[in-house]
Each structure stands twice: as C-alpha cells, then as structure tokens.
Motif scaffolding. Sequence first.
Motif, mmCIF file in Angstrom:
data_model
loop_
_atom_site.group_PDB
_atom_site.id
_atom_site.type_symbol
_atom_site.label_atom_id
_atom_site.label_comp_id
_atom_site.label_asym_id
_atom_site.label_seq_id
_atom_site.Cartn_x
_atom_site.Cartn_y
_atom_site.Cartn_z
ATOM 1 N N LYS A 163 2.703 -0.951 4.398
ATOM 2 C CA LYS A 163 2.517 0.414 3.897
ATOM 3 C C LYS A 163 3.859 1.014 3.518
ATOM 4 O O LYS A 163 4.779 1.091 4.350
ATOM 5 C CB LYS A 163 1.831 1.290 4.945
ATOM 6 C CG LYS A 163 1.511 2.683 4.427
ATOM 7 C CD LYS A 163 0.661 3.474 5.401
ATOM 8 C CE LYS A 163 0.300 4.836 4.812
ATOM 9 N NZ LYS A 163 -0.578 5.623 5.711
ATOM 10 N N GLN A 203 -11.549 -1.499 1.745
ATOM 11 C CA GLN A 203 -11.597 -2.329 2.946
ATOM 12 C C GLN A 203 -13.023 -2.724 3.319
ATOM 13 O O GLN A 203 -13.252 -3.799 3.867
ATOM 14 C CB GLN A 203 -10.928 -1.606 4.114
ATOM 15 C CG GLN A 203 -9.410 -1.650 4.033
ATOM 16 C CD GLN A 203 -8.754 -1.017 5.242
ATOM 17 O OE1 GLN A 203 -8.439 0.160 5.234
ATOM 18 N NE2 GLN A 203 -8.546 -1.791 6.283
ATOM 19 N N PHE A 263 -5.634 -8.049 4.823
ATOM 20 C CA PHE A 263 -5.073 -6.786 5.296
ATOM 21 C C PHE A 263 -4.086 -6.995 6.435
ATOM 22 O O PHE A 263 -3.348 -6.077 6.786
ATOM 23 C CB PHE A 263 -6.207 -5.844 5.708
ATOM 24 C CG PHE A 263 -7.102 -5.469 4.567
ATOM 25 C CD1 PHE A 263 -6.755 -4.440 3.708
ATOM 26 C CD2 PHE A 263 -8.269 -6.167 4.313
ATOM 27 C CE1 PHE A 263 -7.558 -4.114 2.630
ATOM 28 C CE2 PHE A 263 -9.083 -5.843 3.235
ATOM 29 C CZ PHE A 263 -8.721 -4.807 2.390
ATOM 30 N N SER A 298 -3.141 4.177 -1.321
ATOM 31 C CA SER A 298 -3.702 4.164 0.028
ATOM 32 C C SER A 298 -5.149 4.622 0.061
ATOM 33 O O SER A 298 -5.996 4.011 0.726
ATOM 34 C CB SER A 298 -2.845 5.043 0.957
ATOM 35 O OG SER A 298 -1.554 4.494 1.116
ATOM 36 N N TYR A 299 -5.468 5.711 -0.650
ATOM 37 C CA TYR A 299 -6.836 6.222 -0.572
ATOM 38 C C TYR A 299 -7.820 5.261 -1.233
ATOM 39 O O TYR A 299 -8.987 5.191 -0.839
ATOM 40 C CB TYR A 299 -6.926 7.619 -1.196
ATOM 41 C CG TYR A 299 -6.708 7.705 -2.683
ATOM 42 C CD1 TYR A 299 -7.757 7.565 -3.578
ATOM 43 C CD2 TYR A 299 -5.438 7.938 -3.202
ATOM 44 C CE1 TYR A 299 -7.561 7.652 -4.951
ATOM 45 C CE2 TYR A 299 -5.218 8.029 -4.561
ATOM 46 C CZ TYR A 299 -6.284 7.886 -5.430
ATOM 47 O OH TYR A 299 -6.078 7.970 -6.796
ATOM 48 N N ARG A 335 -8.351 2.312 1.325
ATOM 49 C CA ARG A 335 -9.283 2.663 2.403
ATOM 50 C C ARG A 335 -10.725 2.441 1.967
ATOM 51 O O ARG A 335 -11.561 1.957 2.742
ATOM 52 C CB ARG A 335 -9.065 4.117 2.835
ATOM 53 C CG ARG A 335 -7.795 4.339 3.638
ATOM 54 C CD ARG A 335 -7.783 5.689 4.292
ATOM 55 N NE ARG A 335 -7.685 6.775 3.335
ATOM 56 C CZ ARG A 335 -6.542 7.276 2.875
ATOM 57 N NH1 ARG A 335 -5.392 6.765 3.293
ATOM 58 N NH2 ARG A 335 -6.524 8.272 2.017
ATOM 59 N N ALA A 336 -11.027 2.787 0.725
ATOM 60 C CA ALA A 336 -12.382 2.569 0.212
ATOM 61 C C ALA A 336 -12.670 1.088 0.007
ATOM 62 O O ALA A 336 -13.803 0.636 0.174
ATOM 63 C CB ALA A 336 -12.563 3.335 -1.108
ATOM 64 N N ARG A 379 -10.810 -10.448 5.631
ATOM 65 C CA ARG A 379 -10.030 -9.282 6.039
ATOM 66 C C ARG A 379 -8.602 -9.652 6.423
ATOM 67 O O ARG A 379 -7.775 -8.765 6.638
ATOM 68 C CB ARG A 379 -10.721 -8.569 7.205
ATOM 69 C CG ARG A 379 -12.026 -7.895 6.803
ATOM 70 C CD ARG A 379 -12.588 -7.077 7.962
ATOM 71 N NE ARG A 379 -11.715 -5.985 8.316
ATOM 72 C CZ ARG A 379 -11.695 -4.817 7.698
ATOM 73 N NH1 ARG A 379 -12.509 -4.596 6.673
ATOM 74 N NH2 ARG A 379 -10.881 -3.868 8.079
ATOM 75 N N ARG A 387 -0.591 -6.631 5.013
ATOM 76 C CA ARG A 387 -0.389 -5.340 4.348
ATOM 77 C C ARG A 387 0.916 -4.706 4.818
ATOM 78 O O ARG A 387 1.266 -4.752 5.997
ATOM 79 C CB ARG A 387 -1.565 -4.421 4.679
ATOM 80 C CG ARG A 387 -1.429 -2.999 4.193
ATOM 81 C CD ARG A 387 -2.676 -2.193 4.519
ATOM 82 N NE ARG A 387 -3.018 -2.287 5.929
ATOM 83 C CZ ARG A 387 -4.097 -1.730 6.451
ATOM 84 N NH1 ARG A 387 -4.945 -1.077 5.706
ATOM 85 N NH2 ARG A 387 -4.339 -1.849 7.744
ATOM 86 N N GLU A 436 0.843 -1.193 0.000
ATOM 87 C CA GLU A 436 0.000 0.000 0.000
ATOM 88 C C GLU A 436 0.878 1.243 0.000
ATOM 89 O O GLU A 436 1.910 1.284 0.656
ATOM 90 C CB GLU A 436 -0.881 -0.008 1.254
ATOM 91 C CG GLU A 436 -1.597 1.293 1.514
ATOM 92 C CD GLU A 436 -2.080 1.438 2.949
ATOM 93 O OE1 GLU A 436 -2.609 2.517 3.277
ATOM 94 O OE2 GLU A 436 -1.920 0.493 3.736
#
Length: 781
Positions: free
Chosen positions: A340, A324, A335, A317-318, A321-322, A332, A338, A227
Amino acid sequence: MTRYPGEATARPSYRLHTLGWRAFEDLALTVMRDILGPTVVSFAEGPDGGRDGAFYGDWNPDPKAPAPFGGEGAGRLVGPFVIQCKFLLNESDTLAPSDIKNEVGKVRRLVAEGICSTYVLMTNARVTAESEKVMRRRLLEAGARHVLVLGGNWIQEVIADSASLRRKIPRLYGLGDLTQVLDERHYSQAHAFLARFGDEGLITFVRTRQYIRAMEHLESNRFVLLEGEAGSGKSACAAALAIGAVDAYGCAVSFIDSPEEFKDAWNPHEPSQLFWVDDAFGAYRFDDRAAGGWARSYGLIRTAIKGGARFIFTSRSYILRAAQGEFKREAREFFDCRVKLSGAALTVGEKEQILYNHLKCGDQPLIFLREIKPHLPEVARSSSFSPEQARRLGSTYLSSGLGGGSERLLLDFFENPVEYLCEVLGGLDQDSLAALCLVYMADGGLTSPVSFTEREMAVVGLLGGTKAGVTQALGRLEGSFLLRVDAQTRPRWRFYHRSLESALAKHIGQNPELVEIFISGLTRKDLITVVDCGIIRDDASETVTIPEVCYGILIGRISELQDRYNLCDLRGFIDFLSSSCSDAFLRKLVESNGSMAGQLVTTQILRFGASGLKLLARLNGAGILPGNVRSAAIAQIFEDSTSLNSDLEFDFYWAETTATANLATADEYEELRNRVLREIIPELVDVLDGSGGSIEWSEAGEGVWQELAQHYEAAVEAYRGAYKDHAEASAGLEWTERAIRAYMYSPGLCGNDFDESVSQDDDTDGDALGCESIFDDLDSG
C-alpha cells in the motif's frame, strides 16, 4: 561523432551533486552494504558525532569486490569501521584537506572510545591524488589504523558496475545517461515505458520502505500489487520497478489491460517477461468484469510465474476493496503481495526527501523557496501529504492557486488538492485552457504538431484562443500539466497524471458554458468510466455528473460513438447504462435513437450475461421494456441456466446479480431456483465426482478439465449467494467446492513456491529531529 544507444564509448556519469546531502548519505551507505554486507549501520538524523554509518566486523579482501576492498593489492581491514560522508553542492567542487578539518578531532575521540579502526570517507566531489595523500596522513595521525578516501569517481564506477545497486536506488537511472547505462535493446525497452510517465519521475524518485517491499515481492514472488489513492506514486513506483527489472534481469516489459491481452502476449518460451497492468480492476470505478477475469486467470498467471514471468499490478484503494470479493481461496494470495502506497505510511524523512527533490528539480523561483523553506518540515508531517501534490508544489503552473507561502496555505494546499487544482484551471489563460481541452478531446493523445481540425478550431474559438496561442501554450504546459511522448507514428501530447485529466473533466463538465466540450471529447473509455447520468455513487469525486438538461447533447455523442464503434457490442457500455444512468436518461436514449434501442431492448442483450440481465431489469423498472420482451428474456434465462451443453458447461449469470429477482416475478424466480437445484447442481457434483458422472476425468486432457473446473468454481461462488437460505443446496455446493480445490490447486498443477507472507505497513517513524535540515540548501540556486 554520433553515439548510438547502447554503444559503450564511455563509463556512465551520474550527477551526484543534484542528490542533496541526505540522499547522498543514503546512496553511500547502500554502496557500503552492497560491499560489506547488510550489517552496515546507518544512524538516525541528529548530531552524528563524526559517524554517518558503521560496520563492526573485519574485512578480508574479496576478489569480486571493487578496489580497495578487493583486487590486486587489497589488504585486510580491521573493524570497527566508521563511515563518514561529505557532500558538496557544485559539480566542479574538489574535496580539499581543509574540508575535513573538523573530522580529524572527531576521529581522535572515536579511536579513544574504541569504535574506529578503519575510517571510510565518502564524497560526491572529485579528489586529487595530492589531497587524498594529505587527508589520509592526517586521519592516520589521528589514530585510525586504515583510512579509505572514496571520491565521486569511485562511487560512479561502483554504480556503473552494479545493476543490483541501481535497482535499489532507481533515482540513479534519472541521474545518468540511459544510453550508457543500458545496452541498445534494454534502452529501447526502458525508453518506451518511461515516455508514458515522463523521465522526470526517475530524477525525483525517492527510495521508500514501500518501494523496498515492492522490490522484494517482485524479486522473490515475481508478483506485486501496488495499491494507493490517486497521486500516491503508484505509476512512479511501477516505472522504477520496471526499469530495475529491465536492467537486472533483462525483462521485456508488456503493458496489458486485460486477461485476454495477457494470454495473447505471454510466451512460455520467453521467461524474462514483465507484465505491467495499470488500474487492473478499473480506472475510476470498479470494473467487475476485469476483476473477475483476473481472478479466473489465476492458474495461468501462476504457471507464467513458475516459468519466470513477473507481474506488476496497480489499483486505487477503493477499487481494490471492491475487487477483493472476486478473488476466492488460493487466488487471494495475490493480495499477500500487496504493497500500500500512501502519504500516511511514509516516514517524515521520506516525505522531506520527496519535497526536496520536487522543489529542487522544479521551476519555482528562489524567492518562493526561501519563503516556504521554514514551513516544509511541518508540511512533511501532514497526514494529507502525497507525492503528486509535492510535484505540483514544485511547479509554478500547478501551484499558481496557492496565493502565498505561509504554513497554513501550504497545509491547505495538501489537504485540498482538487480544489486548488480547479482554482489553477480557472486561472489559466484562454490559450492554455484551450490546449488542455484539445488534449482531453483527443482519443489516445493529441498529435504533435497539432493539425487543428474544424472541430478543434471550434473549441479554440469558443474559448477565445488562437492557433498560434494554443501551439505556444502546449510548450508552456509541458512538464506540469502535459507530457510530449513519442508514439510509433508521431509524437503526442498527453496529461502528465491521470488526476489532472480527471480534474479538467470536472472543471469543464461543471461549467454550463463548457459542458459541450466535455461531452464532445468523451472517448469510449471515458464514457463508461468517468460519466454519471443521475446515479449517485460512492466514487462520485472521481466522476462527472451530467445534468439532465444536457442529456440530449450526451446522447448525440453516444450516437457518434455508436456509429464509429458500435457501443452496443461493448460490455462496458452495457454496464454503464445499467449502473450509471437514471431512468430518465434511459427513457430519453431509447426514445431518441431507435436503431440503438433495437439493439438494447431485446433478449439478444443476454449475450452479455449478468450485465445484459441488469440492463433489462433497469429498462423494465423504467417502464420501457415491452411485456413480450420481458417474458422472452425470462424464458431465455431458464433455457440458458438449466441445461448442460456438449462441453458440460452451463450459464449461471442469473445467480451473479440480484437483478434477476427484479426482472422476474416472485413465482418465476422461485421456479428458476428450484429447477437449477434439481437439474444442475446434482449433475455438477456427479461430473466432478467422476464415478457417477457423464464422463471420466481421464477422457479429456488436463487443460480441458482445468478450464471446466474454473467454470464450475465461478458457478459455485455465484450459487452461494443465490442459495444462501437453502440448506440442501449449500451442502451440495460445499462438496463441489472441495472437489474443485483438490484438483485445481494441487501442488502438481500450481506449485508450492509462492510466498504467502502478508506485507504489513510499518507505521513507526524512526526519524529524529536533527540540527541540520535537508532543506538548508534548497534555495542555494
């Protein structure tokens, strides 16, 4: 004699002199950890006191270790060990006894302090037999019990014999000849995907803590999600992970864009597959269909992982976020893998090394490097630092808007990357701008050599360029703006980084004189990901807004694409119309293209589920949906949503979007909710319960029931939103969800071997200010 890829005619050679002193120390200590074990200590920057690293144990010869740590004649080495590195700049340099004059006194002190029994001297330079004898004698006379002098040739042999070591420091793949490092099949694999990103990415790659975490996830969990924002190094990290997997595991790398492509490409009988999904949930804006598809494919991905497959996903990243919200419950755990990537999470030392590599491998003149060198430590402490911007600083083309090398200008360069890039684009000569526009206009890359079609010549003429000038400009732009990549048919020109293409799109899209070029170059993908027509969105910085005066030109381009690809059959195009287009644009499109209007203003659009429903609601709100079509659409939604088909499935798209309430009247919407509550939800519970349902679980195969359970799981999530104010429905949905989870995520189906530990970024910075700067030799030539 011609040498073919994979033909082992010589030991691989690595250009260790190009590493720089700090990266060489990192390599040397990693080599020692590979041999002696993970307890080898490296010291923070500062006066090293004659020690770059240490090992506090004893060493017994290991037959698997390279000489002198193993093999014939190897003896026991008594600790503590001192590891000291000597880096020489020139490839032809030879380490001489005079080069270690200062080390002899340090060894005497270290021996007296009881922290040096075995002294290991490591260098990238060549070491002659006579010099090695003299240096060993002097260091033994200083009190060391054992002395090892390990030259550049020894280090290169260790690297050549260890795929694990190369994977830990992927920059080594860029410093050596891949045709010597990898066999023919693996070389072909690596060459194919490196061509997409440029070989230079490996030469400058820095092994960061983020990369190490990603490598650990790919090794232990066989899945990693990278990410980061644009320019954070996601593609470079993914390429490094991929080539390491090819080398260490013999993986076959597959680039895929969708769950459907994964299902087609996955071979259960070929365990060593690596699937690379770039921008998995959308390139410039969130793609709910892609995210939902990957979420629903969770079970199949887990099965592939259990069978040996590996996955690398990347996402901005943005967008992540949507996305997830699409992943529920066990899915999940993706994640949890993940990592970053961000400039803020890099240590100062890592950022300094990234700057050093790009500036050392770039084409900036020495006078510029001398001017900026004093300010680079402060640049490395900037919170706006990004690896891609560091690459641009190393390029004379991409930093031409800088205007000087002061500290303030350098910090501004990193703080305002888009503005500087647009300034660079505005300062390009006519042929260079025309060349970039031709690459932008070419769907899938501009073929090389360029054929110069009538359309392309019109663009060149509009910008004031010439055929000869554009041909020369393409060569000048290679390595900065552009990459020349090998394709199956013929070479093609592509943008070096997606952010460069995005910046060019904004530059020409905001220029009234060039907007026609922007629109004429739109591909199907660009149309649905980059363009906005009057809708202000959160990701506006990543998209181009078309002014209303240019709607006619855009509609003309859409008509061309419709004739070629039938856009009305693409869900992405339907999403674009419903989410990114103003009422004024929709009215003009319907008025201008009757054929397309006939495919859009119809209940047939409901075949796209929630996407089609959203578009009908938008058309209704814009006043261009006939009343009879609206009524027919509502009737169709009722029919789809309130009946089970022969496979016990049903449509629930009405519950996935609030647009249903906008298309229906209040009474119609309430009646729809009540009918689904009475006729569908109780039956859904009964089917899964088995005892009172239509058929028993045992009457169908496991795969059929898993597919049905996935369908019901998605329905439950959608209904939760539609019935959040309804206690009775919520209770039934809660029971259904428990039944689905008990079946879908049982240990027998999904296994228990997935690591659920959450990757946390370590924001601590262990770098200390030292008396020696990594940038000391930056301008040495």
